[in-house]
Structure formats: C-alpha cells, structure tokens
Design a protein around this motif. Sequence first.
Motif, PDB file in Angstrom:
ATOM      1  N   TRP A   5       0.830  -1.208   0.000  1.00  0.00           N
ATOM      2  CA  TRP A   5       0.000   0.000   0.000  1.00  0.00           C
ATOM      3  C   TRP A   5       0.862   1.255   0.000  1.00  0.00           C
ATOM      4  O   TRP A   5       0.528   2.238  -0.665  1.00  0.00           O
ATOM      5  CB  TRP A   5      -0.936  -0.020   1.208  1.00  0.00           C
ATOM      6  CG  TRP A   5      -1.925  -1.129   1.186  1.00  0.00           C
ATOM      7  CD1 TRP A   5      -2.579  -1.622   0.086  1.00  0.00           C
ATOM      8  CD2 TRP A   5      -2.381  -1.906   2.292  1.00  0.00           C
ATOM      9  NE1 TRP A   5      -3.414  -2.652   0.453  1.00  0.00           N
ATOM     10  CE2 TRP A   5      -3.301  -2.848   1.794  1.00  0.00           C
ATOM     11  CE3 TRP A   5      -2.097  -1.893   3.665  1.00  0.00           C
ATOM     12  CZ2 TRP A   5      -3.954  -3.764   2.625  1.00  0.00           C
ATOM     13  CZ3 TRP A   5      -2.739  -2.803   4.487  1.00  0.00           C
ATOM     14  CH2 TRP A   5      -3.660  -3.733   3.972  1.00  0.00           C
ATOM     15  N   THR A   8       2.198   1.927  -3.493  1.00  0.00           N
ATOM     16  CA  THR A   8       1.161   2.490  -4.361  1.00  0.00           C
ATOM     17  C   THR A   8       0.914   3.957  -4.034  1.00  0.00           C
ATOM     18  O   THR A   8       0.789   4.800  -4.928  1.00  0.00           O
ATOM     19  CB  THR A   8      -0.150   1.700  -4.201  1.00  0.00           C
ATOM     20  OG1 THR A   8       0.083   0.320  -4.532  1.00  0.00           O
ATOM     21  CG2 THR A   8      -1.234   2.237  -5.128  1.00  0.00           C
ATOM     22  N   ARG A 175      -8.752   0.924  -0.167  1.00  0.00           N
ATOM     23  CA  ARG A 175     -10.073   0.560  -0.686  1.00  0.00           C
ATOM     24  C   ARG A 175     -10.011   0.128  -2.144  1.00  0.00           C
ATOM     25  O   ARG A 175     -10.979  -0.375  -2.690  1.00  0.00           O
ATOM     26  CB  ARG A 175     -11.036   1.739  -0.563  1.00  0.00           C
ATOM     27  CG  ARG A 175     -11.476   2.073   0.851  1.00  0.00           C
ATOM     28  CD  ARG A 175     -12.540   3.154   0.812  1.00  0.00           C
ATOM     29  NE  ARG A 175     -12.946   3.595   2.121  1.00  0.00           N
ATOM     30  CZ  ARG A 175     -13.868   2.995   2.882  1.00  0.00           C
ATOM     31  NH1 ARG A 175     -14.464   1.906   2.427  1.00  0.00           N
ATOM     32  NH2 ARG A 175     -14.187   3.479   4.064  1.00  0.00           N
ATOM     33  N   GLY A 176      -8.869   0.349  -2.798  1.00  0.00           N
ATOM     34  CA  GLY A 176      -8.731  -0.028  -4.189  1.00  0.00           C
ATOM     35  C   GLY A 176      -9.163   1.043  -5.164  1.00  0.00           C
ATOM     36  O   GLY A 176      -9.392   0.753  -6.346  1.00  0.00           O
ATOM     37  N   ARG A 177      -9.279   2.300  -4.707  1.00  0.00           N
ATOM     38  CA  ARG A 177      -9.635   3.367  -5.631  1.00  0.00           C
ATOM     39  C   ARG A 177      -8.526   3.563  -6.654  1.00  0.00           C
ATOM     40  O   ARG A 177      -7.348   3.493  -6.320  1.00  0.00           O
ATOM     41  CB  ARG A 177      -9.848   4.691  -4.892  1.00  0.00           C
ATOM     42  CG  ARG A 177     -11.023   4.717  -3.947  1.00  0.00           C
ATOM     43  CD  ARG A 177     -11.158   6.124  -3.372  1.00  0.00           C
ATOM     44  NE  ARG A 177     -11.944   6.099  -2.133  1.00  0.00           N
ATOM     45  CZ  ARG A 177     -11.687   6.834  -1.083  1.00  0.00           C
ATOM     46  NH1 ARG A 177     -10.641   7.652  -1.093  1.00  0.00           N
ATOM     47  NH2 ARG A 177     -12.437   6.770  -0.006  1.00  0.00           N
ATOM     48  N   LYS A 178      -8.922   3.852  -7.872  1.00  0.00           N
ATOM     49  CA  LYS A 178      -7.940   4.096  -8.923  1.00  0.00           C
ATOM     50  C   LYS A 178      -7.361   5.497  -8.776  1.00  0.00           C
ATOM     51  O   LYS A 178      -7.955   6.367  -8.143  1.00  0.00           O
ATOM     52  CB  LYS A 178      -8.595   3.931 -10.297  1.00  0.00           C
ATOM     53  CG  LYS A 178      -9.065   2.510 -10.576  1.00  0.00           C
ATOM     54  CD  LYS A 178      -9.672   2.409 -11.949  1.00  0.00           C
ATOM     55  CE  LYS A 178     -10.121   0.983 -12.239  1.00  0.00           C
ATOM     56  NZ  LYS A 178     -10.735   0.859 -13.594  1.00  0.00           N
TER      57      LYS A 178
END
Length: 231
Positions: A5, A8, A175-178
């Motif tokens: 995380w 990213t 949360r996996g938001r782009k």
Amino acid sequence: MPAKWVRTFAERRPGVDVELVDCAAAEAAALVRSGTVDAALGRPGVNAEPDLALIRLYDEVPVVVVPKGHVLTAADELTCADLADESCLLPLDDVLGWDARPGTQLSHRPETTADAVELVAAGLGVLVVPMSLARLHHRRDLTFRPLVDGPAAPVGLWWSEPTSELVDEFIGVLRGRKAGSSRGTREPVAKRSAKEKAAARRERLEAAGKVPPRKPKGAGEPGARRRRGGR
C-alpha cells in the motif's frame, strides 16, 4: 501488505513520506486516538473501537505452531479435533479472542506471543495464532499447520474522523480506488464527453493513415459556389 500500500501511495504522491510504526495490536487504537499515528492496522475481531472509523481489509488463517518432528506435522492441515489431546498455550496478548479452544489450556499464561513461541520450542505445548504472527516469530526448530476450522482473524484499518487529504487518499489506496478517482487525487480527472472521445479516436485513425483526413469546415472546390439570382 502495508509495504504494498505504501508503494502504491508513493507512486501517486511522490515526495510524501509514509512512516510505518511497529506496535502491539492492543496499542494500535490508542495511538490513533492520541494522534501519534494517522491510522493503524488492528484486529477488530478482538478489540471493538466504536469511536474510530474502520475498514475490514482481510481475514487471516489461524495456524497451529508446533516443534518440527511433532506428530501433528504428519498432516498438511489440522482440525480442532486433532488438538484434543494437546496442551495449548494462551498468551495474555492473544488476538483470536477464541472462547471454545480445543485441547487442554495450560494454567500458566505467557505474557506475550513471543514468550509462548519459546515455550512451544521447549516442548511445553502448542500455540494457535494467525499466520502472520507465526511467520513473525519464525524459528528454525518450529513449523506450523493451518487450522481449517479455527476462527478467522480479521485485520482492519482504524482512523479518526475527520481525515486530512493525505490520510483520505491513503485510505483510498486500501479501498482499491484508482488513481483517477475524484477522491484519490487532489484534482479530479475530468471525464470526456462522447463527442470528445469520438473526435480523439478520429484523430488517432487519421494519424495512422487508416482514414482520409477531414476537410476544414467551409472549404469547397474553387468556383463551385453559385450566387442566388446570378446568371
């Protein structure tokens, strides 16, 4: 997982440092409340913190830690029934919160999971913990086996509301938001209309020579235009 995380987040916000702070599971929520950390990974299955916001991220597999060569290592997976005749250690910092434990619980409760692992190595019993803790306290003389009908160990992220812009963006990573999400960047990426998308596609095809270029508006053959009422 935290390192993934952070990588990213670093790609989206270069120049912003994220410091990972090691802490005991029981201390995670208190560090958030005090403002010492912006957010903390915790175990909501054991510690209910109604005053903090929470995302449940994943569930860990419980495993049985045993000495190498122990009879239980003959199987690739274990069940609670397999522990019926075993002496089981229960450290004071247990994170499973498991009431119906199999086997015989030893009266002595080691203070920490690390202490319990030392006792397993001494042959005083077996220990059931989430897989991440078994790996954290790995020893060459110990191994572990998944406990297929044991309690899952949920892991989540705690933080206090309201959040700062950076914390909200880090939560978005989890949360996996782009990267183009309106909540994942400081300046939302404007969506193009269908007409703009079609024009951009036409330009690409023209550049590739797949379609003839369009004539500018108002352009025509010389002398082809006639005036009304003329001869």
